[in-house]
Design a protein around this motif. Structure first.
Motif, PDB file in Angstrom:
ATOM      1  N   HIS A 119      50.201  13.607  45.716  1.00 34.57           N
ATOM      2  CA  HIS A 119      50.143  12.321  46.399  1.00 34.57           C
ATOM      3  C   HIS A 119      48.821  12.176  47.123  1.00 34.57           C
ATOM      4  O   HIS A 119      48.209  13.157  47.532  1.00 34.57           O
ATOM      5  CB  HIS A 119      51.286  12.204  47.401  1.00 34.57           C
ATOM      6  CG  HIS A 119      52.625  12.355  46.765  1.00 34.57           C
ATOM      7  ND1 HIS A 119      53.327  11.300  46.265  1.00 34.57           N
ATOM      8  CD2 HIS A 119      53.371  13.450  46.507  1.00 34.57           C
ATOM      9  CE1 HIS A 119      54.455  11.735  45.739  1.00 34.57           C
ATOM     10  NE2 HIS A 119      54.507  13.042  45.871  1.00 34.57           N
ATOM     11  N   SER A 120      48.387  10.932  47.314  1.00 35.74           N
ATOM     12  CA  SER A 120      47.150  10.726  48.052  1.00 35.74           C
ATOM     13  C   SER A 120      47.422   9.846  49.255  1.00 35.74           C
ATOM     14  O   SER A 120      48.400   9.103  49.300  1.00 35.74           O
ATOM     15  CB  SER A 120      46.103  10.076  47.147  1.00 35.74           C
ATOM     16  OG  SER A 120      46.541   8.807  46.755  1.00 35.74           O
ATOM     17  N   PRO A 209      43.505  12.851  52.761  1.00 38.82           N
ATOM     18  CA  PRO A 209      42.696  11.893  52.028  1.00 38.82           C
ATOM     19  C   PRO A 209      41.577  12.564  51.211  1.00 38.82           C
ATOM     20  O   PRO A 209      41.117  12.011  50.225  1.00 38.82           O
ATOM     21  CB  PRO A 209      42.068  11.022  53.129  1.00 38.82           C
ATOM     22  CG  PRO A 209      42.978  11.177  54.282  1.00 38.82           C
ATOM     23  CD  PRO A 209      43.500  12.579  54.205  1.00 38.82           C
ATOM     24  N   ILE A 210      41.152  13.757  51.606  1.00 41.48           N
ATOM     25  CA  ILE A 210      40.081  14.439  50.872  1.00 41.48           C
ATOM     26  C   ILE A 210      40.656  15.314  49.771  1.00 41.48           C
ATOM     27  O   ILE A 210      40.146  15.352  48.660  1.00 41.48           O
ATOM     28  CB  ILE A 210      39.255  15.334  51.827  1.00 41.48           C
ATOM     29  CG1 ILE A 210      38.686  14.486  52.956  1.00 41.48           C
ATOM     30  CG2 ILE A 210      38.153  16.053  51.080  1.00 41.48           C
ATOM     31  CD1 ILE A 210      37.971  15.300  54.001  1.00 41.48           C
ATOM     32  N   THR A 211      41.733  16.008  50.084  1.00 43.03           N
ATOM     33  CA  THR A 211      42.196  17.062  49.175  1.00 43.03           C
ATOM     34  C   THR A 211      43.430  16.696  48.372  1.00 43.03           C
ATOM     35  O   THR A 211      43.827  17.436  47.499  1.00 43.03           O
ATOM     36  CB  THR A 211      42.565  18.320  49.972  1.00 43.03           C
ATOM     37  OG1 THR A 211      43.688  17.992  50.807  1.00 43.03           O
ATOM     38  CG2 THR A 211      41.434  18.757  50.850  1.00 43.03           C
ATOM     39  N   TYR A 212      44.078  15.575  48.677  1.00 45.38           N
ATOM     40  CA  TYR A 212      45.383  15.243  48.098  1.00 45.38           C
ATOM     41  C   TYR A 212      46.406  16.245  48.608  1.00 45.38           C
ATOM     42  O   TYR A 212      46.066  17.263  49.197  1.00 45.38           O
ATOM     43  CB  TYR A 212      45.364  15.237  46.572  1.00 45.38           C
ATOM     44  CG  TYR A 212      44.318  14.328  46.006  1.00 45.38           C
ATOM     45  CD1 TYR A 212      44.328  12.979  46.303  1.00 45.38           C
ATOM     46  CD2 TYR A 212      43.310  14.823  45.204  1.00 45.38           C
ATOM     47  CE1 TYR A 212      43.358  12.139  45.799  1.00 45.38           C
ATOM     48  CE2 TYR A 212      42.322  13.986  44.703  1.00 45.38           C
ATOM     49  CZ  TYR A 212      42.353  12.644  45.005  1.00 45.38           C
ATOM     50  OH  TYR A 212      41.398  11.822  44.516  1.00 45.38           O
TER      51      TYR A 212
END
Lengths: 291, 379
Positions: A119-120, A209-212
């Motif tokens: 998920h993001s 938000p950067i790594t999921y």
């Protein structure tokens, strides 16, 4: 040349702050109980997953973040009440093994409840990279760094200036003496799990938000965070932050200047060196054991 | 007298229905739990869905299908013992499975010894090369993905490529195959970087590729979230003027969702299933892929994956072979499988032969480009 170096540095700092936040959680619980909480990675994952799922479900981002942090905090408290407290008088090793069991349980439950997908989460202030001296940085990285520093400052205030914080510190130094002066050491342990879970969740949300994030995102962050905590000496906030940043930057520089194939060996080489030459970590206190 | 006749009639009726209902037993060993669960889960769902469907339509040769399934938990050793059980005590007529290459290779010697037709759902070339008498497979190989990408690069006049592969089994095998076929298409790999499947920042590796002289395109070989991180970092570093190619490992809508705008312009080879609705009406595969897409969505409320498609093709190939063989005689079914020609599946058009137990060519892959957050067929 400089631009390239800066790019590696930014990359290392972004990843390093995530490790640092994980390391902070390890440090807090270690200080109050002597236990390495291997479920710390799961707190990070829970924070990220809950925030991502809530915001995907239409909940406004700030509300989703608050809810995710609170729920994870409650999970930390429940975990302490349900599995650590009943085994209070057990040896530290037993408790550590219990935390591994708890982490597997949490991971399994999340997998069943929310599935195996990745998920993001939307970045807090957009995805447009900031250019600085020829290298580019995502605004979210600044969020991670900034909040990490703010948390360290807040923790320093909490442990140095508040009665509760001082009580926690006292428990970590000498549990029996703390009990004698009227500190409820059981509650301190409970609080430390809650606090570690809160911090873990916050870290997980910041880096999502950067790594999921996915149900198994906690394994890697937990492991690297543990290495960072040991590097920093499992002492306080500064050690954890330094350990995380050193680890992140060392990884990025290795990938950039030597070869990406060696990158994953960096944490293990670092931890071996530290254990050989500075067994108490870079910032660990020099404690003399009384015989 | 009348009573006796009735009883006799009833008895014979029971006997007839009993022999007619004697089902065709399809054995399967899949990785429904464990690390490979994202592959095995849709495979099992597909098999269950379609065995039900085929039975509702009257079965095969007047007999019902019966699925006997075991979950190997993504462990090759368990796959081996479950396959043994399917062969010896369940006495299945055909075996589908081996979600991973490891599981497949653990099952292969057993079916060879027991002379049982076996259709694997694993990707690697080793499954069918060298050819094993009783082993077939439905998925494309990673070598084909690399070839499809290089074919497209050649068309665009690209010859110097930076390779970025994942350290997972999928990525490592992809890297090996990519290196093996590059020369055939006149491609030079000028950079060779790797990243870990759980890496959260890959800008360092990308910066190295960016600074390599003469790079005309970047080829990423990975699975899951890693390639999405790469795509995002690619945009962050402002490298979008260099075309990026991904492998079929990211051929799912999840990749689009995760990488967002940064994925615009990325090209990759994909099975037809992904672009079911974008296929032209006259396409041979249009009917089967849209049909599968719809039934899967109706039943499970999620998008079907390529992996489920592999299982569907394996089941349909088995049914087709059993029909043509006219029985479940193992040697006849095997021979029928081997002589499959022009069979349209979700993965591609299968043309098996004694030397090719997969039967797919490069046309099984479609080259797509991401445009405005959706897949678009490259002409």
């Amino acid at each position: 040349m400089l631009a390239q170096f800066l790019q590696f540095l930014y990359s290392g700092m972004t990843v390093g702050s995530a490790y640092a936040l994980a390391a902070l959680g390890f440090t807090i619980i270690y200080n109050t109980s002597g236990v390495i909480n291997f479920a710390q990675g799961e707190f990070i994952m829970l924070g990220g997953m809950l925030a991502a799922l809530l915001s995907a479900g239409g909940v406004p981002l700030p509300l989703a973040i608050i809810a995710a942090v609170l729920v994870t905090g409650v999970v930390g408290l429940v975990m302490e009440k349900a599995v650590i407290e009943p085994a209070q008088n057990a040896q530290v090793v037993t408790l550590i093994i219990i935390t591994i069991g708890a982490s597997l349980t949490i991971r399994g439950l999340v997998q069943i409840a929310f599935g195996k997908g990745t998920h993001s989460l939307a970045a807090f202030s957009g995805d447009t990279p900031i250019q600085f001296l020829g290298a580019s940085l995502l605004p979210q990285s600044l969020w991670v760094l900034g909040v990490t520093l703010a948390i360290v400052a807040a923790l320093a205030w909490f442990f140095g200036r508040t009665l509760l914080g001082k009580a926690m510190l006292a428990t970590s130094h000498n549990k029996l003496a703390a009990q004698l002066v009227g500190i409820n050491t059981r509650r301190v342990l409970l609080l430390s799990f809650g606090l570690a879970a809160l911090l873990g969740a916050l870290g997980g949300i910041l880096v999502a938000p950067i790594t999921y994030t996915s149900y198994d995102a906690g394994i890697m962050l937990g492991l690297k965070g543990f290495v960072a905590a040991v590097l920093g000496g499992l002492g306080g906030g500064v050690g954890a932050i330094a350990g995380g940043l050193i680890l992140g930057i060392a990884e990025a520089m290795t990938a950039g200047y030597i070869s990406s194939s060696y990158k994953d060996a960096v944490p293990f080489v670092l931890i071996l060196l530290i254990l050989f030459f500075m067994p108490r970590g870079l910032f660990g206190a020099k404690v003399s054991e009384r015989v | 007298m009348f009573k006796k006749t009735i009883i006799a009639a009833a008895l014979s009726l029971i006997a007839i229905t009993a022999s007619a209902a004697d089902p065709i037993r399809i054995g399967s060993v899949l990785s429904v739990s464990g690390p490979a669960a994202f592959l095995g889960d849709p495979e099992l769902k597909t098999l269950q869905l379609y065995v039900e469907k085929i039975n509702a339509e009257g079965g095969v040769l007047g007999r019902k299908l019966e699925l006997v399934h075991y979950d190997d938990g993504s462990e090759a050793s368990k796959a081996n013992s479950f396959a043994k059980r399917l062969i010896e005590s369940d006495k299945v007529d055909i075996l589908i499975g081996g979600t991973t290459t490891g599981a497949t290779m653990a099952i292969a010697p057993l079916v060879e010894r027991a002379s049982l037709p076996f259709i694997s759902l694993a990707g690697a070339v080793v499954v069918i090369d060298p050819v094993k008498k009783w082993v077939f497979k439905t998925p494309h190989t990673d070598r084909m993905a690399a070839e499809k990408v290089f074919e497209d690069m050649k068309k665009r006049g690209i010859s110097k490529v930076g390779l970025l592969s994942e350290t997972s089994g999928f990525g490592a095998s992809g890297r090996k195959e990519t290196q093996a076929v590059a020369a055939k298409y006149g491609i030079t790999l000028v950079a060779d970087e790797t990243y870990g499947p759980k890496d959260t920042d890959i800008t360092a590796q990308l910066t190295r590729i960016k600074n390599t002289a003469g790079v005309q395109a970047v080829f990423v070989f990975g699975l899951g979230q890693g390639p999405a991180v790469v795509t995002k970092n690619y945009g962050q570093l402002g490298m979008t003027s260099v075309p990026m190619y991904q492998s079929h490992g990211v051929a799912s809508d999840e990749y689009l969702k995760l990488s967002g705008k940064a994925a615009d312009g990325v090209r990759l080879p994909t099975p037809s299933l992904l672009i079911a609705n974008a296929l032209p009406a006259g396409d041979a595969q249009k009917a089967i892929v849209t049909g599968y897409d719809k039934s899967y969505r109706d039943r499970f409320k999620v998008e079907p994956s390529t992996f489920g498609g592999y299982a569907l093709d394996a089941l349909n190939l088995s049914v087709d072979a059993i029909k043509r063989a006219g029985s479940t005689d193992r040697e006849k079914v095997r021979a029928a499988l081997e002589s499959t020609k022009g069979f349209v599946g979700t993965t591609g058009v299968f043309n098996m032969s004694a030397t090719d137990h997969m039967g797919l060519d490069l046309s099984a892959f479609r080259m797509v480009e991401v445009k405005n957050g959706d897949w678009q067929l490259v002409k």
